[in-house]
Scaffold this active site. Structure first.
Site, PDB file in Angstrom:
ATOM      1  N   GLY A  47       0.603  -1.244  -0.069  1.00 50.94           N
ATOM      2  CA  GLY A  47      -0.012   0.007   0.090  1.00 50.94           C
ATOM      3  C   GLY A  47       0.760   1.293  -0.024  1.00 50.94           C
ATOM      4  O   GLY A  47       0.128   2.501  -0.272  1.00 50.94           O
ATOM      5  N   HIS A  72      19.566  17.394 -10.757  1.00 50.13           N
ATOM      6  CA  HIS A  72      18.708  17.164 -12.213  1.00 50.13           C
ATOM      7  C   HIS A  72      17.349  16.773 -11.947  1.00 50.13           C
ATOM      8  O   HIS A  72      17.011  16.471 -10.893  1.00 50.13           O
ATOM      9  CB  HIS A  72      19.530  16.010 -12.795  1.00 50.13           C
ATOM     10  CG  HIS A  72      19.538  14.814 -12.208  1.00 50.13           C
ATOM     11  ND1 HIS A  72      20.276  14.437 -11.036  1.00 50.13           N
ATOM     12  CD2 HIS A  72      19.312  13.649 -12.610  1.00 50.13           C
ATOM     13  CE1 HIS A  72      20.456  13.251 -10.791  1.00 50.13           C
ATOM     14  NE2 HIS A  72      19.695  12.465 -11.502  1.00 50.13           N
ATOM     15  N   HIS A  74      15.578  13.807 -12.340  1.00 48.22           N
ATOM     16  CA  HIS A  74      15.024  12.306 -12.201  1.00 48.22           C
ATOM     17  C   HIS A  74      14.202  12.584 -10.798  1.00 48.22           C
ATOM     18  O   HIS A  74      14.575  13.194  -9.761  1.00 48.22           O
ATOM     19  CB  HIS A  74      16.275  11.499 -11.868  1.00 48.22           C
ATOM     20  CG  HIS A  74      16.840  11.012 -13.150  1.00 48.22           C
ATOM     21  ND1 HIS A  74      17.945  10.647 -13.322  1.00 48.22           N
ATOM     22  CD2 HIS A  74      16.153  10.943 -14.546  1.00 48.22           C
ATOM     23  CE1 HIS A  74      18.255  10.059 -14.706  1.00 48.22           C
ATOM     24  NE2 HIS A  74      17.134  10.325 -15.272  1.00 48.22           N
ATOM     25  N   ASP A  76      14.333  10.537  -8.354  1.00 49.22           N
ATOM     26  CA  ASP A  76      14.795  10.214  -6.814  1.00 49.22           C
ATOM     27  C   ASP A  76      16.077  11.635  -6.474  1.00 49.22           C
ATOM     28  O   ASP A  76      16.498  11.339  -5.567  1.00 49.22           O
ATOM     29  CB  ASP A  76      15.922   8.898  -7.074  1.00 49.22           C
ATOM     30  CG  ASP A  76      16.965   8.876  -8.443  1.00 49.22           C
ATOM     31  OD1 ASP A  76      16.370   9.738  -9.407  1.00 49.22           O
ATOM     32  OD2 ASP A  76      17.832   8.303  -8.523  1.00 49.22           O
ATOM     33  N   HIS A 143      24.374  12.484 -18.154  1.00 48.49           N
ATOM     34  CA  HIS A 143      23.649  11.480 -17.429  1.00 48.49           C
ATOM     35  C   HIS A 143      22.633  10.994 -18.606  1.00 48.49           C
ATOM     36  O   HIS A 143      23.153  11.220 -19.645  1.00 48.49           O
ATOM     37  CB  HIS A 143      23.177  12.093 -16.231  1.00 48.49           C
ATOM     38  CG  HIS A 143      22.331  11.492 -15.306  1.00 48.49           C
ATOM     39  ND1 HIS A 143      22.706   9.926 -15.010  1.00 48.49           N
ATOM     40  CD2 HIS A 143      21.306  11.420 -14.354  1.00 48.49           C
ATOM     41  CE1 HIS A 143      22.045   9.453 -14.197  1.00 48.49           C
ATOM     42  NE2 HIS A 143      21.169  10.441 -13.772  1.00 48.49           N
ATOM     43  N   ASP A 197      29.077   9.948  -7.336  1.00 48.36           N
ATOM     44  CA  ASP A 197      27.988   8.930  -7.484  1.00 48.36           C
ATOM     45  C   ASP A 197      28.607   7.589  -7.624  1.00 48.36           C
ATOM     46  O   ASP A 197      29.431   7.192  -8.214  1.00 48.36           O
ATOM     47  CB  ASP A 197      27.286   9.374  -8.988  1.00 48.36           C
ATOM     48  CG  ASP A 197      26.278   8.475  -9.411  1.00 48.36           C
ATOM     49  OD1 ASP A 197      25.791   7.675  -8.464  1.00 48.36           O
ATOM     50  OD2 ASP A 197      25.721   8.211 -10.712  1.00 48.36           O
ATOM     51  N   GLY A 369      23.101   5.019 -16.927  1.00 47.53           N
ATOM     52  CA  GLY A 369      23.254   6.565 -16.922  1.00 47.53           C
ATOM     53  C   GLY A 369      24.376   7.089 -15.685  1.00 47.53           C
ATOM     54  O   GLY A 369      24.748   8.027 -15.628  1.00 47.53           O
ATOM     55  N   HIS A 370      24.937   6.011 -15.250  1.00 44.78           N
ATOM     56  CA  HIS A 370      25.779   5.985 -14.065  1.00 44.78           C
ATOM     57  C   HIS A 370      27.349   5.545 -14.505  1.00 44.78           C
ATOM     58  O   HIS A 370      27.548   4.448 -15.183  1.00 44.78           O
ATOM     59  CB  HIS A 370      25.447   5.284 -12.750  1.00 44.78           C
ATOM     60  CG  HIS A 370      24.002   5.844 -12.605  1.00 44.78           C
ATOM     61  ND1 HIS A 370      24.000   6.872 -11.694  1.00 44.78           N
ATOM     62  CD2 HIS A 370      22.725   5.436 -12.848  1.00 44.78           C
ATOM     63  CE1 HIS A 370      22.668   7.036 -11.266  1.00 44.78           C
ATOM     64  NE2 HIS A 370      22.094   6.183 -11.988  1.00 44.78           N
ATOM     65  N   HIS A 392      25.234   8.460  -3.347  1.00 48.21           N
ATOM     66  CA  HIS A 392      23.989   7.718  -4.064  1.00 48.21           C
ATOM     67  C   HIS A 392      24.470   6.202  -4.603  1.00 48.21           C
ATOM     68  O   HIS A 392      25.166   5.820  -5.433  1.00 48.21           O
ATOM     69  CB  HIS A 392      24.167   8.302  -5.553  1.00 48.21           C
ATOM     70  CG  HIS A 392      23.930   9.787  -5.422  1.00 48.21           C
ATOM     71  ND1 HIS A 392      24.073  10.607  -6.666  1.00 48.21           N
ATOM     72  CD2 HIS A 392      23.266  10.567  -4.544  1.00 48.21           C
ATOM     73  CE1 HIS A 392      23.867  11.996  -6.244  1.00 48.21           C
ATOM     74  NE2 HIS A 392      23.386  11.907  -4.885  1.00 48.21           N
ATOM     75  N   ASP A 446       1.355   7.369   1.723  1.00 45.21           N
ATOM     76  CA  ASP A 446       0.267   6.441   1.077  1.00 45.21           C
ATOM     77  C   ASP A 446      -0.804   7.408   0.871  1.00 45.21           C
ATOM     78  O   ASP A 446      -1.489   7.657   1.658  1.00 45.21           O
ATOM     79  CB  ASP A 446      -0.150   5.405   2.471  1.00 45.21           C
ATOM     80  CG  ASP A 446      -1.352   4.604   2.052  1.00 45.21           C
ATOM     81  OD1 ASP A 446      -1.577   4.608   0.624  1.00 45.21           O
ATOM     82  OD2 ASP A 446      -1.424   3.667   2.663  1.00 45.21           O
TER      83      ASP A 446
HETATM   84 ZN   LIG Z   1      19.663  10.533 -11.990  1.00 41.22          ZN
END
Ligand SMILES: [Zn+2]
Length: 559
Positions: A47, A72, A74, A76, A143, A197, A369-370, A392, A446
């Site tokens: 849930g 950036h 993204h 995250d 990236h 990163d 991307g990394h 990261h 939630d």
């Molecule tokens: Zn990213």
């Protein structure tokens, strides 16, 4: 009085996990915030929509915040904005982001109309800003999304370099190659601390260039005879562009489905980050107007997200798209740790529907991307930092990245592996983790609730998911303290009642015994004690009979 001269680096998310990136730099009473991302829930969090960083540390310190910078677009790195930002008095301090990042954040805010409007100042490669003791210089980094910015931060303690997510790409698509000259120049200024990163730290060699990924995708397009269904992150702008370009090359129309994907494509088209010919993009409803060989469906859901388009098609819940023989399904992003099993099950189910599936393990079409080992080494060699902090990534990735730094001659005591909530203390002479951690437990989103689903609610859900529930309703005579009639039993997900008559009969008998004993004596009855007795004794009784532990809910009604 002791003067505070050390810089404190405080990861609130993203260290020890993939996603939910957020970090504070604190110098004296000045705080700089970097990124505000979310992550997807783990498989045992029924849930839960998202997990966002824990910002309890900032309680009472809001006035110390000088500003927020985003690296950036993204999710995250920006996904938690609508859940966290209104908890700060954000009118009082500036927010900075690149053009695309800013547009994605602001577009998303439109889904939260009750929140005050955000002001975000645009920065770009080469922009310089001063926030109290922090002098920040933004620089572009490759990236798999455009407009990604690393941070060079001059602090009173020394220079810090934050790489953002990055890879070195000699052949990027729709982007400039890495500016090595600039990086070398930063290195020559003397970097006290490099924060780099770590997502690709366990992968050997180099990350794939976007050009190679493009060529791999081209192979798939060349062979596909039926529809192509490509699933990826809504924020993987480069990949989206590649798929559009290839579709045009093979005279396919592109239908974009999935909310985040649609909005991002819209924003990127407006700002010129995604280019398509007139007529290429069609509405998903229009796909039946064209032959299968002329259709590409670009959709969300490569992580097995329950609500995303790919999952809905897989489960035959999509209103008008069904898989059919001849379809080619491309998972074009690597699986975030924790989602492997869900993705596997979905993939099997897609294959059962007679499609062809390409996943990144078969061809290198994943995010990529990394930076991987060789690139991470190169970054350290160029920057030549005094101290090193991997950021990261899962803990194993951070550790591996630390080993890479040591292998390049950075002394062990200068490399720190820190996780969320651990405060990294940096002076010109030394780096260490402070003894006392700060709050960093999960804050779960939630529906409309943020943080109200805590450990207890989650444990209940896990318990319900595991062994179901067992409700006992006993009607008790207030005068005599005796159970009247036979207690009612309702069970869900525990045993099938019709086939468990004996167990139920014994349970009822036990309930009557417990209540009569506990409440039967004269005087005021402690009903919560009676309920606890039922819960504990029936719990262990059911366990001896079934070796299951359903959640037991005793309901006692006095009459
Ligand atoms: Zn990213």
């Amino acid at each position: 009085m002791k003067k505070i001269t050390n810089l404190r680096i405080i990861p609130l998310g993203g260290l020890g996990e993939v996603g939910r990136n957020m970090m504070l730099l604190e110098y004296g009473s000045s705080i700089l915030v970097i990124d505000m991302g979310f992550r997807l829930p783990e498989e045992d969090m029924p849930g839960i929509d998202y997990i966002v960083p824990n910002i309890d540390y900032l309680k009472g310190k809001q006035k110390n915040i000088l500003g927020i910078v985003f690296t950036h677009g993204h999710y995250d790195h920006i996904g938690a904005v609508p859940y966290l930002i209104y908890r700060f008095p954000f009118q009082n301090y500036p927010i900075f982001a690149s053009g695309l990042t800013r547009a994605i954040i602001l577009k998303r805010q439109e889904d939260f109309p009750l929140q005050p409007k955000l002001e975000i100042q645009k920065v770009k490669d080469g922009s310089k800003i001063n926030l109290g003791p922090f002098k920040i210089e933004f620089f572009r980094q490759n990236h798999n999304i455009s407009d990604n910015l690393g941070l060079f931060i001059k602090t009173p303690v020394g220079n810090i370099l934050h790489t953002s997510d990055f890879k070195f790409d000699q052949n990027p698509v729709y982007d400039l190659p890495t500016d090595f000259k600039k990086l070398k120049e930063f290195g020559s200024r003397g970097i006290l601390l490099l924060m780099s990163d770590s997502t690709g730290a366990e992968e050997t060699g180099h990350s794939l260039s976007e050009k190679e990924i493009f060529e791999n995708l081209d192979e798939i397009f060349k062979k596909a005879r039926g529809r192509i269904i490509a699933a990826t992150f809504g924020s993987l702008i480069n990949r989206i562009q590649q798929i559009i370009t290839l579709s045009e090359k093979y005279q396919r129309k592109v239908a974009v489905d999935g909310y985040t994907m649609k909005t991002n494509v819209e924003i990127c088209k407006q700002l010129g980050y995604i280019k398509s010919k007139r007529g290429t993009l069609i509405k998903p409803k229009e796909i039946s107007n064209y032959p299968d060989s002329k259709i590409t469906l670009l959709c969300t859901g490569a992580q097995g997200e329950a609500e995303a388009v790919l999952m809905r098609i897989t489960n035959r819940e999509h209103p008008f798209i069904k898989f059919k023989k001849g379809d080619t399904v491309i998972f074009s992003s690597s699986v975030v740790p924790g989602n492997e099993r869900t993705v596997q099950i979905m993939k099997d189910e897609i294959l059962r529907q007679k499609t062809k599936v390409f996943h990144y393990r078969m061809m290198d079409i994943h995010a990529g991307g990394h930076a991987q080992k060789e690139e991470l080494k190169e970054m350290i060699k160029i920057i030549k930092p005094e101290f090193f902090l991997p950021i990261h990534g899962q803990y194993s990735m951070l550790v591996e990245h630390g080993e890479i730094a040591k292998s390049l001659g950075i002394p062990e005591k200068n490399v720190v592996i820190a996780e969320n909530g651990q405060v990294v203390n940096l002076s010109q002479k030394r780096i260490f983790i402070e003894k006392k951690p700060i709050p960093s437990s999960y804050v779960m989103v939630d529906g409309l609730g943020i943080g109200d689903v805590g450990e207890v609610v989650l444990r209940d859900r896990q318990m319900l998911a595991k062994d179901g529930m067992f409700v006992i309703v006993a009607v008790v005579d207030r005068q005599t303290g005796q159970v009247r009639g036979s207690p009612d039993i309702i069970s869900r997900g525990f045993v099938y009642l019709r086939e468990s008559k004996e167990l139920l009969r014994d349970t009822r008998k036990k309930v009557i015994e417990i209540v009569n004993r506990a409440a039967g004596s004269s005087g005021a009855v402690n009903w919560s004690y009676v309920k606890d007795e039922i819960r504990n004794k029936i719990g262990s009784f059911l366990f001896t009979k079934t070796e299951r532990r359903p959640m037991i809910l005793p309901v006692v009604i006095e009459v």
